[in-house]
Enzyme design. Structure first.
Site, PDB file in Angstrom:
ATOM      1  N   ARG A  84      -1.334   3.525  22.474  1.00 18.52           N
ATOM      2  CA  ARG A  84      -0.956   2.640  21.386  1.00 18.52           C
ATOM      3  C   ARG A  84      -1.506   1.250  22.077  1.00 18.52           C
ATOM      4  O   ARG A  84      -1.814   0.229  21.438  1.00 18.52           O
ATOM      5  CB  ARG A  84       0.461   2.273  21.209  1.00 18.52           C
ATOM      6  N   TYR A  91      -8.464  -9.730  -2.726  1.00 17.39           N
ATOM      7  CA  TYR A  91      -7.944  -8.364  -3.057  1.00 17.39           C
ATOM      8  C   TYR A  91      -6.620  -8.171  -3.287  1.00 17.39           C
ATOM      9  O   TYR A  91      -5.677  -9.073  -2.699  1.00 17.39           O
ATOM     10  CB  TYR A  91      -8.156  -7.711  -1.695  1.00 17.39           C
ATOM     11  N   ASP A  95     -11.888 -12.481   5.490  1.00 19.03           N
ATOM     12  CA  ASP A  95     -12.145 -11.167   5.079  1.00 19.03           C
ATOM     13  C   ASP A  95     -13.514 -10.956   4.755  1.00 19.03           C
ATOM     14  O   ASP A  95     -13.920 -11.404   3.661  1.00 19.03           O
ATOM     15  CB  ASP A  95     -10.982 -10.699   4.138  1.00 19.03           C
ATOM     16  N   LYS A 139     -14.705   0.921   3.652  1.00 18.01           N
ATOM     17  CA  LYS A 139     -15.569   0.312   2.717  1.00 18.01           C
ATOM     18  C   LYS A 139     -17.123   0.571   3.525  1.00 18.01           C
ATOM     19  O   LYS A 139     -17.393   1.653   3.976  1.00 18.01           O
ATOM     20  CB  LYS A 139     -15.667  -0.921   2.460  1.00 18.01           C
TER      21      LYS A 139
HETATM   22  C1  LIG Z   1     -10.089  -2.493   0.238  1.00 18.17           C
HETATM   23  C2  LIG Z   1      -9.967  -3.763   0.651  1.00 18.17           C
HETATM   24  C3  LIG Z   1      -8.912  -4.390   1.673  1.00 18.17           C
HETATM   25  C4  LIG Z   1      -7.807  -3.271   2.113  1.00 18.17           C
HETATM   26  O1  LIG Z   1      -8.334  -2.314   3.029  1.00 18.17           O
HETATM   27  P1  LIG Z   1      -7.735  -0.769   2.982  1.00 18.17           P
HETATM   28  O2  LIG Z   1      -8.475  -0.296   4.205  1.00 18.17           O
HETATM   29  O3  LIG Z   1      -7.808  -0.183   1.860  1.00 18.17           O
HETATM   30  O4  LIG Z   1      -6.318  -1.257   3.653  1.00 18.17           O
HETATM   31  C5  LIG Z   1      -8.895  -5.583   1.854  1.00 18.17           C
HETATM   32  N1  LIG Z   1      -9.811  -6.426   1.535  1.00 18.17           N
HETATM   33  C6  LIG Z   1     -10.870  -6.089   0.844  1.00 18.17           C
HETATM   34  C7  LIG Z   1     -11.947  -7.147   0.535  1.00 18.17           C
HETATM   35  C8  LIG Z   1     -11.065  -4.900   0.349  1.00 18.17           C
HETATM   36  O5  LIG Z   1     -12.189  -4.370  -0.410  1.00 18.17           O
END
Ligand SMILES: *Cc1c(COP(=O)(O)O)cnc(C)c1O
Length: 396
Positions: A56, A110, A183, A208
């Site tokens: 952890r 998102y 992000d 992604k």
């Molecule tokens: C998919 C996504 C998230 C969330 O990510 P997860 O891996 O699904 O938890 C956050 N921000 C953006 C821009 C995303 O495309």
């Protein structure tokens, strides 16, 4: 080292352990570590010596991925998390330690992040104000009025691909003493690096582009020194770290990020050009468009020649049923709600990401009932276009 070499070499092939050096980092599934002498573990628990004690806190496979992510984003340190959402939650919590519990956030983010802000953090008394991050004067006004502890935005907005001036917003956030989180999932460190532009923390859904093959759920937080310590301390307590197998897959994915993403961006650009001239398409949203409302910011902040791999378009005269029929006719393009995979994905915001938003609010956000989002894959672009074309013409 150039980005194209960093993605392949950073973090891997560590030589600091005795014996043979594995050419790729192994998957370390061990939850606990011990040493020849108990005194070593004592020093590690006491933070006098670096080392592994319990997964952890740190794990050698995650450690390699985190080193790679740190290099790619030019940060001080990184944490690999179980999902992009876990990364965001930890980043917000780390940002708000010792700061006012107020967040100024972009309104076009998102969907789950809006829920995280409103329902999860809001439920614990965090005050959230939304602003259009592409309207710099409004951002300045709202930051001055709210005096937030944190400012948050996405590097490229979803699904209308708007781009705010990250560097200018960083200046405003820093002047107000707020932590600035970006992000950067849609842009990847190949297009821009938020920390170089003044952000304190950059967050990715590694699910992604970074992992890139539709087989991993994961996140990454890369921060400057001060915020990295806070992120690490929090995760030592709550966990939420990525499993070593997923870390391995993510690292393996990142090795081909440069070639995949370059192809995806090229494909997206060609698709945007073809769709702009298609009789069944009303309007295309893509960052290479010279009439893009944020063209100046894109020109200034993006790596030259790369405009991202996400485009959206409006199908002429299509209502919800017509869009569904279009999706049902797709044979190669996957009508799935993710992005960044090697296969092309198509998402219908009204049905998926923006489902819970009222039609009136959606209209105000510019997300119409005939809008679909494409995340270009690495297939031959002619095949992708032929599939979209056949599905579009199906109802003519
Ligand atoms: C998919 C996504 C998230 C969330 O990510 P997860 O891996 O699904 O938890 C956050 N921000 C953006 C821009 C995303 O495309």
């Amino acid at each position: 080292m150039k980005f194209e070499s960093q993605v392949i070499h950073a973090g891997d092939r560590k030589r600091n352990r005795p014996g043979a050096v594995p050419s790729t980092t192994p998957i370390h599934l061990s939850s606990t570590y011990f040493y020849e002498r108990a005194e070593t573990l004592d020093r590690i628990f006491g933070h006098e010596e670096e080392g592994f004690s319990y997964s952890r806190y740190a794990n050698p496979t995650n450690d390699a991925l985190e080193e790679l992510a740190t290099v790619l984003e030019n940060g001080h340190g990184a944490l690999a998390t179980a999902s992009g959402m876990t990364a965001l939650q930890l980043a917000f919590q780390a940002a708000l330690i010792d700061r006012p519990h107020k967040i100024v956030s972009s309104g076009s983010i998102y969907g789950a992040t809006i829920k995280l802000l409103d329902q999860v953090l809001g439920g614990f008394g965090v005050d959230v104000t939304y602003v259009d991050m592409c309207d710099l004067e409004a951002v300045e006004r709202v930051i001055a009025r709210e005096q937030p502890g944190c400012v948050f935005m996405e590097s490229i907005s979803n699904p209308l691909v708007r781009v705010g001036q990250i560097d200018k917003i960083a200046e405003l956030a820093r002047a107000a003493g707020a932590a600035f989180i970006v992000d950067s999932t849609f842009s990847t460190p190949m297009i821009l690096r938020p920390l170089d532009l003044g952000a304190h923390i950059v967050v990715h859904s590694a699910t992604k582009y970074l992992a890139g093959h539709g087989d991993v759920l994961g996140g990454l937080i890369i921060s400057d020194e001060q915020h990295h310590e806070s992120v690490r301390s929090l995760s030592r307590i709550v966990g939420g770290s990525l499993g070593p197998f997923e870390s391995y897959l993510t690292m393996r994915g990142i090795k081909t990020l440069a070639v995949r993403f370059e192809r995806q961006c090229q494909n997206a650009r060609k698709l945007a050009e073809c769709l702009a001239n298609h009789p069944c398409v009303e309007r295309v949203y893509y960052c290479s468009d010279p009439r893009h409302p944020d063209a100046a910011a894109i020109q200034r902040l993006f790596r030259p020649g790369m405009f991202g791999a996400i485009l959206s378009f409006e199908i002429r005269d299509a209502d919800r049923a017509a869009v569904m029929a279009f999706m049902n006719r797709l044979k190669l393009v996957v009508p799935g709600s993710s992005l960044g995979d090697v296969h092309t994905l198509l998402l219908y915001p009204v049905m998926a990401s923006h489902r819970d938003i009222s039609p009136k609010m959606r209209e105000r956000m510019g997300i119409r009932e005939n809008l679909v989002r494409v995340a270009a894959g690495i297939e031959a672009v002619d095949d992708i276009m032929a599939d979209l074309d056949a599905a579009l013409r199906g109802s003519m």
